[in-house]
Design an enzyme around this catalytic site. Structure first.
Site, PDB file in Angstrom:
ATOM      1  N   HIS A 269       0.811  -1.227   0.000  1.00 60.64           N
ATOM      2  CA  HIS A 269       0.000   0.000   0.000  1.00 60.64           C
ATOM      3  C   HIS A 269       0.841   1.273   0.000  1.00 60.64           C
ATOM      4  O   HIS A 269       0.316   2.358   0.131  1.00 60.64           O
ATOM      5  CB  HIS A 269      -0.901  -0.033   1.245  1.00 60.64           C
ATOM      6  CG  HIS A 269      -1.987   1.001   1.240  1.00 60.64           C
ATOM      7  ND1 HIS A 269      -2.858   1.162   0.195  1.00 60.64           N
ATOM      8  CD2 HIS A 269      -2.353   1.934   2.160  1.00 60.64           C
ATOM      9  CE1 HIS A 269      -3.708   2.143   0.471  1.00 60.64           C
ATOM     10  NE2 HIS A 269      -3.423   2.636   1.647  1.00 60.64           N
TER      11      HIS A 269
HETATM   12  O1  LIG Z   1      -9.759   3.700   4.255  1.00 65.22           O
HETATM   13  C1  LIG Z   1      -9.234   4.097   3.195  1.00 65.22           C
HETATM   14  O2  LIG Z   1      -9.799   3.994   2.090  1.00 65.22           O
HETATM   15  C2  LIG Z   1      -7.891   4.777   3.245  1.00 65.22           C
HETATM   16  C3  LIG Z   1      -6.922   4.064   4.112  1.00 65.22           C
HETATM   17  C4  LIG Z   1      -5.652   4.834   4.284  1.00 65.22           C
HETATM   18  O3  LIG Z   1      -5.606   6.016   4.012  1.00 65.22           O
HETATM   19  C5  LIG Z   1      -4.527   4.159   4.843  1.00 65.22           C
HETATM   20  C6  LIG Z   1      -3.320   4.776   4.814  1.00 65.22           C
HETATM   21  C7  LIG Z   1      -2.229   4.404   5.589  1.00 65.22           C
HETATM   22  C8  LIG Z   1      -1.065   5.110   5.499  1.00 65.22           C
HETATM   23  O4  LIG Z   1      -0.721   5.771   4.415  1.00 65.22           O
HETATM   24  C9  LIG Z   1      -0.109   5.206   6.577  1.00 65.22           C
HETATM   25  O5  LIG Z   1      -0.408   4.674   7.649  1.00 65.22           O
HETATM   26  O6  LIG Z   1       0.964   5.767   6.373  1.00 65.22           O
END
Ligand SMILES: O=C(O)CCC(=O)/C=C/C=C(\O)C(=O)O
Length: 289
Positions: A269
């Site tokens: 991700h």
């Molecule tokens: O719920 C969603 O659609 C978005 C999830 C989300 O923004 C997760 C991001 C995590 C990171 O970028 C981080 O912890 O750095």
């Protein structure tokens, strides 16, 4: 042309500003890096302890070196920005915060790089301020809404919400284990920095949980309006994303008339961190041409 500069630091680029967002007087933190005729705003994701710097520290120097001014905005509820309980669309709230910041800095038009929640927020900003967007780069986000293939909430989002509820090193490691393709790439120093970020602002963690209880759909489905966005858009996804599945990226390029998609193999991700060098080359080329 690439300009060689000493690596920037969070502290040296840190700024606080008072803004009016949704009729609220709030303090917002941002990092202002480099100087250039064109500005790139980078919007972070929604994980506990996320900030602009935490999400984009492997990218800032390359963008500044290529001659861009780079703004890293900490959304309300993260980092050194004010706490908030969000009961409506968080994508819209972040878009309104960005608009207030750009107004205050007298910036008419910017490129936006959005990671996950930052991608949802970049799309919300483009929908309400189309004339102020140059190009968009969306990674692992762009709209809430369903995946056609993966049950939602995904395993990653469940672990993220669990970490907000119980912010321990064990839960952080459980989340990070599915966050990237190769968890072996994460160092103890990185875990510790993230844990310190989280625990420094327990108010942010508690507010996120309250926000979810008030409105579980913090990131509404913007799918039906994607066709309105004509800005050239590069969508980037990790094949192995266990937070926001790759087919959401296909929905984006189906809906956005000027979007193209790059899928990184062996990537979770966090494409901008896991494949930082190629990500930087590819996105800078996209911005330049
Ligand atoms: O719920 C969603 O659609 C978005 C999830 C989300 O923004 C997760 C991001 C995590 C990171 O970028 C981080 O912890 O750095």
């Amino acid at each position: 042309m690439t300009i060689q500069t000493a690596p920037l630091t969070e502290a040296a680029t840190s700024h606080l500003i008072r803004l009016e967002v949704n009729e609220l007087d709030v303090q917002v933190h941002y990092n202002d890096c480099g100087a250039g005729a064109e500005t790139v705003v980078m919007l972070h994701g929604s994980g506990p302890g996320a900030t602009g710097w935490a999400n984009f520290h492997r990218n800032v120097d390359a963008f500044v070196g290529a001659g861009y001014r780079v703004l890293l905005l900490d959304c309300l509820g993260w980092g050194k920005s004010d706490p908030i309980v969000c009961t409506g669309s968080r994508s819209d709230l972040n878009a309104q915060t960005l608009k207030a910041l750009l107004d205050a800095l007298q910036l008419d038009k910017v490129h936006i790089v959005g990671n996950s929640m930052g991608g949802h927020s970049a799309v919300a900003f483009a929908l309400s301020n189309p004339a102020r967007v140059g190009k968009l780069i969306l990674m692992g986000g762009g709209t809430g809404g369903p995946s056609q293939f993966v049950p939602m909430p995904t395993e990653g989002i469940k672990l993220l919400q669990g970490l907000y509820r119980e912010p321990t090193i064990e839960n952080l490691k459980k989340m990070m284990n599915v966050f990237v393709f190769d968890p072996g790439s994460m160092t103890e120093a990185l875990f510790q920095a993230r844990l310190d970020n989280m625990l420094a602002r327990k108010d942010h963690l508690e507010n996120f949980v309250k926000s979810l209880a008030a409105n579980p759909r913090q990131f509404p489905d913007q799918g039906s309006r994607l066709g309105e966005i004509t800005a050239p858009t590069l969508v980037i996804w990790g094949r192995d994303d266990r937070f926001v599945p790759m087919d959401v990226g296909l929905r984006l390029i189906w809906g956005m008339p000027n979007a193209e998609l790059h899928i990184f193999n062996r990537c979770g991700h966090w494409a901008q961190w896991e494949h930082a060098d190629k990500f930087n080359r590819m996105t800078l080329d996209f911005l330049a041409h």
